[in-house]
Design a protein around this motif. Structure first.
Motif, PDB file in Angstrom:
ATOM      1  N   LEU A  22     -13.695 -11.014   3.202  1.00 18.57           N
ATOM      2  CA  LEU A  22     -12.324 -10.684   2.818  1.00 18.57           C
ATOM      3  C   LEU A  22     -12.260  -9.302   2.170  1.00 18.57           C
ATOM      4  N   GLU A  23     -13.229  -8.997   1.313  1.00 19.58           N
ATOM      5  CA  GLU A  23     -13.270  -7.675   0.679  1.00 19.58           C
ATOM      6  C   GLU A  23     -13.482  -6.577   1.704  1.00 19.58           C
ATOM      7  N   ASP A  24     -14.384  -6.829   2.695  1.00 16.76           N
ATOM      8  CA  ASP A  24     -14.618  -5.838   3.753  1.00 16.76           C
ATOM      9  C   ASP A  24     -13.340  -5.593   4.556  1.00 16.76           C
ATOM     10  N   MET A  25     -12.634  -6.657   4.882  1.00 16.34           N
ATOM     11  CA  MET A  25     -11.399  -6.511   5.657  1.00 16.34           C
ATOM     12  C   MET A  25     -10.351  -5.753   4.855  1.00 16.34           C
ATOM     13  N   GLN A  26     -10.278  -5.993   3.544  1.00  9.39           N
ATOM     14  CA  GLN A  26      -9.313  -5.276   2.715  1.00  9.39           C
ATOM     15  C   GLN A  26      -9.669  -3.791   2.626  1.00  9.39           C
ATOM     16  N   LYS A  27     -10.982  -3.489   2.555  1.00 12.00           N
ATOM     17  CA  LYS A  27     -11.407  -2.073   2.535  1.00 12.00           C
ATOM     18  C   LYS A  27     -11.022  -1.377   3.830  1.00 12.00           C
ATOM     19  N   ARG A  28     -11.295  -2.067   4.976  1.00 15.11           N
ATOM     20  CA  ARG A  28     -10.940  -1.474   6.275  1.00 15.11           C
ATOM     21  C   ARG A  28      -9.440  -1.262   6.405  1.00 15.11           C
ATOM     22  N   LEU A  29      -8.656  -2.230   5.927  1.00 12.71           N
ATOM     23  CA  LEU A  29      -7.209  -2.111   5.973  1.00 12.71           C
ATOM     24  C   LEU A  29      -6.736  -0.924   5.142  1.00 12.71           C
ATOM     25  N   LYS A  30      -7.341  -0.736   3.958  1.00  7.76           N
ATOM     26  CA  LYS A  30      -6.982   0.398   3.091  1.00  7.76           C
ATOM     27  C   LYS A  30      -7.310   1.727   3.777  1.00  7.76           C
ATOM     28  N   GLU A  31      -8.506   1.805   4.430  1.00 14.02           N
ATOM     29  CA  GLU A  31      -8.893   3.025   5.144  1.00 14.02           C
ATOM     30  C   GLU A  31      -7.915   3.326   6.280  1.00 14.02           C
ATOM     31  N   MET A  32      -7.514   2.278   7.012  1.00 18.01           N
ATOM     32  CA  MET A  32      -6.577   2.492   8.115  1.00 18.01           C
ATOM     33  C   MET A  32      -5.222   2.971   7.607  1.00 18.01           C
ATOM     34  N   GLU A  33      -4.767   2.430   6.472  1.00 15.68           N
ATOM     35  CA  GLU A  33      -3.499   2.880   5.910  1.00 15.68           C
ATOM     36  C   GLU A  33      -3.590   4.332   5.466  1.00 15.68           C
ATOM     37  N   ASP A  34      -4.734   4.723   4.857  1.00 17.55           N
ATOM     38  CA  ASP A  34      -4.919   6.121   4.444  1.00 17.55           C
ATOM     39  C   ASP A  34      -4.900   7.051   5.662  1.00 17.55           C
ATOM     40  N   GLU A  35      -5.588   6.645   6.742  1.00 19.22           N
ATOM     41  CA  GLU A  35      -5.605   7.468   7.953  1.00 19.22           C
ATOM     42  C   GLU A  35      -4.210   7.614   8.544  1.00 19.22           C
ATOM     43  N   ALA A  37      -1.377   7.464   6.951  1.00 19.35           N
ATOM     44  CA  ALA A  37      -0.590   8.342   6.082  1.00 19.35           C
ATOM     45  C   ALA A  37      -0.950   9.803   6.342  1.00 19.35           C
ATOM     46  N   ALA A  38      -2.253  10.084   6.523  1.00 21.13           N
ATOM     47  CA  ALA A  38      -2.684  11.458   6.809  1.00 21.13           C
ATOM     48  C   ALA A  38      -2.121  11.920   8.154  1.00 21.13           C
ATOM     49  N   ARG A  40       0.647  10.863   9.574  1.00 21.18           N
ATOM     50  CA  ARG A  40       2.085  11.107   9.411  1.00 21.18           C
ATOM     51  C   ARG A  40       2.338  12.465   8.763  1.00 21.18           C
ATOM     52  N   GLU A  41       1.513  12.825   7.774  1.00 25.16           N
ATOM     53  CA  GLU A  41       1.650  14.136   7.125  1.00 25.16           C
ATOM     54  C   GLU A  41       1.418  15.267   8.123  1.00 25.16           C
ATOM     55  N   MET A  42       0.345  15.134   8.917  1.00 22.89           N
ATOM     56  CA  MET A  42       0.046  16.177   9.910  1.00 22.89           C
ATOM     57  C   MET A  42       1.169  16.293  10.928  1.00 22.89           C
ATOM     58  N   GLN A  43       1.723  15.158  11.362  1.00 25.48           N
ATOM     59  CA  GLN A  43       2.800  15.194  12.339  1.00 25.48           C
ATOM     60  C   GLN A  43       4.040  15.861  11.744  1.00 25.48           C
ATOM     61  N   ALA A  44       4.336  15.581  10.475  1.00 23.96           N
ATOM     62  CA  ALA A  44       5.485  16.211   9.825  1.00 23.96           C
ATOM     63  C   ALA A  44       5.292  17.719   9.731  1.00 23.96           C
TER      64      ALA A  44
END
Length: 198
Positions: A22-35, A37-38, A40-44
């Motif tokens: 569960l912790e590994d999946m939460q870490k991966r989910l956090k990394e995907m959300e960060d990517e 967001a990055a 979206r910033e580049m596209q803007a």
């Protein structure tokens, strides 16, 4: 009969394993959300840059630059296909300082038979126009001032009307084609049947 016991705790796994997964999946989910967001910033950023380059003021500035370069350029027609840009440069060198020579080619890289010569000074265009009908590689060059293309505007060429298709024509009045099948009016023929002997 033998009695078989199944260890259900081993099949389901230990609570420690479930927590680490569960912790590994939460870490991966956090990394995907960060990517994301990055991204979206580049596209803007890219969209804002595209909007600034398509700004009407900058488009007008590039059009003005193009018009200014065209005022210093000449169109050279009837250029020999074996002629190189260096030879065209040497031919127009006495007129003034040549900035650039462009010989247009087709998609196969073969010259189309015309070129553009851009000078550094506007006065050199008048000198270059005096070289109209001069000879290079045995061909008489046609030198004219380069016109500025207006984007989105094509030269309109009206079609010539067919005199035989007018209603006022005595031949085509009652018929759309000649009733006898000959003459200047195009005939509508039946398609030929397949013949294996041809």
């Amino acid at each position: 009969m033998e009695h078989v016991e199944v260890d259900m705790a081993g099949a389901e796994g230990t609570p420690d394993n479930n927590e680490t997964e569960l912790e590994d999946m939460q870490k991966r989910l956090k990394e995907m959300e960060d990517e994301s967001a990055a991204l979206r910033e580049m596209q803007a950023k890219v969209e804002s840059q595209m909007a600034s380059t398509q700004d009407p003021g900058s488009a007008a500035a590039t059009q003005a630059n193009r018009e200014e370069a065209d005022s210093r350029s000449v169109f050279v027609g009837n250029v020999d296909y074996s002629c190189t840009p260096e030879e065209v440069h040497q031919h127009f060198q006495p007129c003034g300082t040549v900035n650039r020579v462009t010989i247009r080619t087709d998609k196969f890289g073969q010259p189309k038979g015309y070129a553009y010569v851009e000078f550094l000074e506007t006065e050199a265009v008048q000198e270059a126009l005096l070289l109209n009908d001069s000879e290079l590689h045995g061909r008489h060059l046609k030198v004219t001032a380069k016109r500025t293309n207006v984007p989105g505007m094509k030269q309109y060429r009206p079609r010539r009307p067919n005199p035989y298709m007018r209603a006022s024509s005595p031949i085509a009045a009652p018929y759309l084609y000649s009733p006898y099948g000959y003459g200047k009016v195009p005939r509508f023929r039946m398609p030929m049947r397949y013949s294996p002997y041809f």
